[in-house]
Motif scaffolding. Structure first.
Motif, short mmCIF file in Angstrom:
data_model
loop_
_atom_site.label_atom_id
_atom_site.label_comp_id
_atom_site.label_asym_id
_atom_site.label_seq_id
_atom_site.Cartn_x
_atom_site.Cartn_y
_atom_site.Cartn_z
N GLN A 14 -0.57 6.96 -0.57
CA GLN A 14 -1.96 7.56 -0.65
C GLN A 14 -2.92 6.55 -0.15
O GLN A 14 -4.18 6.99 -0.40
N GLU A 15 -2.81 5.54 0.41
CA GLU A 15 -3.64 4.79 1.16
C GLU A 15 -3.47 4.29 2.52
O GLU A 15 -4.59 4.28 3.20
N PRO A 74 0.82 -1.01 0.02
CA PRO A 74 -0.04 0.03 -0.05
C PRO A 74 0.90 1.10 0.02
O PRO A 74 1.85 1.38 0.67
N THR A 75 0.35 2.25 -0.80
CA THR A 75 1.11 3.41 -0.99
C THR A 75 0.88 4.33 0.15
O THR A 75 -0.01 4.15 0.82
N SER A 78 -5.11 0.82 5.96
CA SER A 78 -5.33 1.81 4.63
C SER A 78 -6.81 1.76 4.52
O SER A 78 -7.52 0.80 4.85
N THR A 137 -10.48 9.06 -4.44
CA THR A 137 -9.86 7.95 -4.84
C THR A 137 -8.59 7.53 -4.26
O THR A 137 -7.87 6.45 -4.21
N ASP A 138 -7.91 8.53 -3.30
CA ASP A 138 -7.02 8.25 -2.44
C ASP A 138 -6.84 9.31 -1.43
O ASP A 138 -7.48 10.10 -1.38
N ASN A 139 -5.62 9.00 -0.69
CA ASN A 139 -5.84 9.88 0.46
C ASN A 139 -5.49 11.36 0.37
O ASN A 139 -6.05 12.35 0.99
N ASP A 140 -4.48 11.66 -0.47
CA ASP A 140 -4.60 13.29 -0.95
C ASP A 140 -5.66 13.60 -1.47
O ASP A 140 -6.14 14.85 -1.06
N ASP A 141 -6.50 13.01 -2.39
CA ASP A 141 -7.73 13.43 -2.76
C ASP A 141 -8.91 13.74 -1.57
O ASP A 141 -9.39 14.62 -1.68
N TYR A 189 -10.52 2.47 -1.31
CA TYR A 189 -11.22 3.36 -2.06
C TYR A 189 -11.84 2.67 -3.21
O TYR A 189 -11.66 1.64 -3.59
#
Length: 623
Positions: free
Chosen positions: A16-17, A13-14, A177, A195-199, A180
Motif C-alpha cells: 500500500q506504500e 513498507p507494504t 514509497s 492515506t495509502d496507495n489503494d486509496d 502519506y
C-alpha cells in the motif's frame, strides 16, 4: 526536487506504500501530473502543450508581448469580453512550446503548431484537467534492508512527473514509497485526503468521471465583466423580440425595447452557490412574472450564456455590435430660420445622420409619430425638404438583423436676422484714378461676395431700389464718370427685403512713394504672403519670396516649393506686377499682369488686367 540522505531502520513498507514502475498507480499519477494547461488553448489550440512565455502577438496590427500567466489571463479576458470582430491577433513565430512530458520544442510556423495540436487529440489528459495535488509531497527511498537511503521532496507537478519517470532507472535493490497522507484539490468539489496507495488509486480513477463531464466554463468574475461590457438580448423567444438588457455596474438594469423613452428598469445581481452561478432579476417594472427570480447560468462557452429557471431555458446573446451602432446616435435638436408663416425647411438627413461618423451598417427612416416608427408605417417621403414649425419627429435606426432604436428629432423654426451679414458694415468700393479714364468700372458684386441671399439687385437711386425700377443691368461691370457716388443694393431673403447703400470712390493710386522703383525695393526686402484672392483665403498658406536676383521668385507653402519669375512695370494705368512660370497647384492662377490699386508699405491690393473682377491682397512680413 530536494533530497535528504539518511540511514534509518523502519518497518518493511507494504504494497500500500511502495511504488512500482509501469503499475496502474504510477501510470495514473504520471497522467495526473503531466503538463496540462488549458488557459492558453486560445493560443495553441491544445491542452497537452503550453506556450512558453514570453510570446509576442500582433494584435490589430500592433505588437504585444505577454510575459506572465497574469498577462495571459488579462488578454484572454479581453478577448472574451470584447466583440470578437474588433480584435484580430496572430502569433509571431518561432515560439517554444512545452509538451506533456515537460520537454520543449521549437515551432517555426503555424502549420507545425496545428499538427501538434491535432496530435494532442489522442492523449488522455482527463486526470490532469481537474485534479491537483497539494504540495509539497515527499517520497522515501529504501535499500534491501529497509533502511531509508534518502527522502525526496517535490514542489510541483513537473518535479513529481519527472521523479516518477526515474523509477525505471532505480536499482533493483531500492524501494520507493509515497509518504502519506496526501491532499488533493479537485476542480469539481472539496479537497480530500488519501492515506495509502489503494486509496489514492481509487480516488484518482474515480475522478475521471467528473473530469470528463463537459465544463460550464463559467467564472463569476468573467461573467460579471462580460455582462457589463455590452448589452444582451434573449433570442429564440418572440415574447422578448427587440428587448435589450443593459447591466450597469451599480446593480441597476435597463431593458430597452427599441425606444429610449419607454425603457423598463429593475435590478440585477450575480452570485455563486454550490458551484453554480446565479443571475437574479428583481424590481422589474414590466415582465416581472416572466423574468424575475434566480436564473442559473448553465453554459458560458462562446460569446453567449445559457440561463435556466425551472423548466424554462433562454439563450442570452451578447449584442456588442448593436451597442456600437446605437451608441453612434443620440437625440437631435434642429433649428432653422422661419419664414413669414413661421415655418422653415429642414434637411433632416443632412442635419442628423450625415453629421455622424458611424462605420456600422444601418437603415435610417424618419416618422412623424412614435407609433408609426415602431410599426414602420407612413415614413416621411422627402426628409431632405421637410417643412415644419415646431414639432417632434422620430428617427428610426435599424440594424441589418432587424433590431432598431428610436431617437427624438426636435424641430424649432425661429425668427432670424437673415440680413445679419449685410448689416455688418457699410460697403465702400474703390478703383484707381487715371488721367485718361472717362468712365470708371466697378464690380458691385464684390460688396457682398461673402453674404448669401435669394436675390441681390442694384440701383442708382434709392427710390428705384424701393420700387424695383431700372435695375443696373450688369452689376459686375458698372461704369460711372463720377469720382464719388452711391448706388443701392436691394437684398431679398424669405420674401423680405432690405436696401443697403454702397459708396463708390475713385482714389489716387501709385503715389510718388509707390513708383516702380519703390515697389521693386519693397517686394525684394521681405517675404510676402497671400492673404486674399478674389475674397477667399484659399491661397493664404503661400509665401512669395521676391529675390533681389533679377526676376527670380520663390513660391512655397508647407508642402511644395517652386521657382518662377516676376517683374514690375509702369505705364499710363499705373504700376503693376507680372507673374509668370508658376506651375504648381492652385497658386498658378496668379500668373499674368496685376495692377497695384492700393499701395502701402506692408500691404498691396492688386487687380487682374485680364479680369477686372479678380483682386488679390499681399501682406509683407519682415523678421
Amino acid at each position: 526536487m530536494s533530497c535528504q540522505e539518511e540511514v534509518s531502520q523502519i518497518e518493511d513498507p507494504t504494497d500500500q506504500e511502495a511504488l512500482v514502475f509501469n503499475s496502474s498507480l504510477v501510470e495514473v499519477l504520471r497522467s495526473t501530473t503531466s503538463n496540462y494547461k488549458s488557459s492558453d488553448d486560445f493560443l495553441d489550440g491544445a491542452s497537452c502543450v503550453s506556450v512558453q512565455l514570453p510570446v509576442t502577438l500582433i494584435v490589430n496590427n500592433v505588437a504585444m508581448t505577454l510575459t506572465s500567466d497574469a498577462e495571459l489571463q488579462e488578454f484572454q479576458l479581453m478577448l472574451n469580453t470584447a466583440n470578437t470582430t474588433e480584435i484580430d491577433f496572430n502569433i509571431v513565430f518561432p515560439i517554444t512550446v512545452i509538451l506533456s512530458d515537460y520537454t520543449t520544442s521549437l515551432i517555426a510556423e503555424e502549420e507545425e503548431l496545428e499538427n501538434l495540436s491535432a496530435a494532442c487529440e489522442g492523449i488522455d489528459s482527463s486526470y490532469a484537467s481537474c485534479l491537483n495535488f497539494i504540495y509539497p509531497i515527499s517520497f522515501s527511498v529504501f535499500n534491501a534492508n529497509f533502511n531509508t537511503v534518502e527522502i525526496v521532496q517535490v514542489e510541483d507537478d513537473q518535479a513529481f512527473y519527472e521523479f516518477l519517470g526515474t523509477l525505471s532507472q532505480a536499482e533493483n535493490n531500492l524501494i520507493v514509497s509515497l509518504n502519506y497522507p496526501l491532499h488533493l484539490n479537485p476542480s469539481y468539489g472539496d479537497n480530500f485526503t488519501v492515506t495509502d496507495n489503494d486509496d489514492l488509486l481509487v480516488n484518482v480513477t474515480s475522478a475521471e468521471t467528473f473530469c470528463n463531464e463537459e465544463p460550464t466554463n463559467c467564472v463569476e468574475d468573467e461573467v460579471l465583466t462580460r455582462l457589463e461590457a455590452c448589452s444582451w438580448s434573449l433570442v429564440e423567444n418572440s415574447d422578448f423580440n427587440n428587448l435589450r438588457f443593459v447591466f450597469h455596474a451599480d446593480g441597476s438594469l435597463e431593458l430597452l425595447e427599441g425606444l429610449i423613452e419607454s425603457e423598463i428598469i429593475g435590478s440585477w445581481n450575480l452570485s455563486s452557490t454550490n458551484g453554480e452561478i446565479m443571475l437574479t432579476f428583481s424590481d422589474l417594472t414590466t415582465f416581472e412574472t416572466d423574468l424575475e427570480g434566480n436564473w442559473i447560468i448553465e453554459d458560458c462557452s462562446g460569446d453567449d450564456f445559457t440561463i435556466s429557471q425551472n423548466s424554462t431555458t433562454y439563450l442570452l446573446e451578447q449584442q456588442c455590435d448593436l451597442d456600437a451602432l446605437f451608441n453612434c446616435f443620440n437625440d437631435f435638436e434642429l433649428v432653422a430660420c422661419a419664414d413669414l408663416n413661421g415655418e422653415a425647411v429642414f434637411n433632416l438627413s443632412a442635419q442628423t445622420i450625415e453629421t455622424i461618423s458611424c462605420t456600422e451598417t444601418y437603415n435610417a427612416t424618419f416618422f412623424t409619430s412614435q407609433s408609426d416608427a415602431q410599426s414602420h408605417s407612413n415614413p416621411i417621403p422627402d426628409p431632405e425638404a421637410y417643412i415644419s414649425a415646431t414639432e417632434t419627429l422620430f428617427l428610426k435606426i435599424e440594424a441589418a438583423e432587424g433590431e432598431f432604436q428610436l431617437y427624438s428629432v426636435f424641430l424649432n423654426a425661429v425668427g432670424c436676422n437673415d440680413f445679419e451679414c449685410f448689416d455688418a458694415e457699410n460697403q465702400v468700393l474703390e478703383t484707381c484714378y487715371t488721367d485718361t479714364a472717362v468712365l470708371y468700372a466697378f464690380n458691385l458684386m464684390f460688396a457682398y461676395q461673402e453674404c448669401t441671399a435669394e436675390t441681390i439687385t442694384f440701383y442708382e437711386q434709392l427710390m428705384e431700389a424701393e420700387t424695383e425700377v431700372n435695375p443696373i443691368s450688369d452689376p459686375t461691370a458698372y461704369q460711372t464718370a463720377l469720382l464719388n457716388t452711391t448706388v443701392y443694393a436691394r437684398v431679398e431673403i424669405n420674401q423680405q427685403f432690405q436696401i443697403y447703400p454702397i459708396t463708390l470712390n475713385v482714389v489716387t493710386c501709385n503715389e510718388e512713394s509707390c513708383n516702380a522703383t519703390t515697389v521693386e525695393a519693397r517686394l525684394a526686402t521681405c517675404l510676402w504672403t497671400m492673404s486674399s484672392y478674389n475674397g477667399s483665403d484659399n491661397l493664404d498658406g503661400y509665401t512669395l519670396d521676391f529675390q533681389s536676383e533679377p526676376g527670380v521668385l520663390e513660391v512655397y507653402d508647407d508642402s511644395i516649393s517652386v521657382t518662377a519669375a516676376w517683374s514690375v512695370y509702369e505705364n499710363y494705368d499705373g504700376v503693376g506686377i507680372d507673374f509668370y512660370g508658376i506651375s504648381t497647384s492652385n497658386i498658378q492662377v496668379i500668373n499674368g499682369s496685376w495692377l497695384i490699386i492700393t499701395c502701402h508699405s506692408d500691404e498691396m491690393m492688386l487687380q487682374s488686367l485680364n479680369d477686372n473682377n479678380l483682386e488679390m491682397v499681399l501682406n509683407r512680413t519682415c523678421e
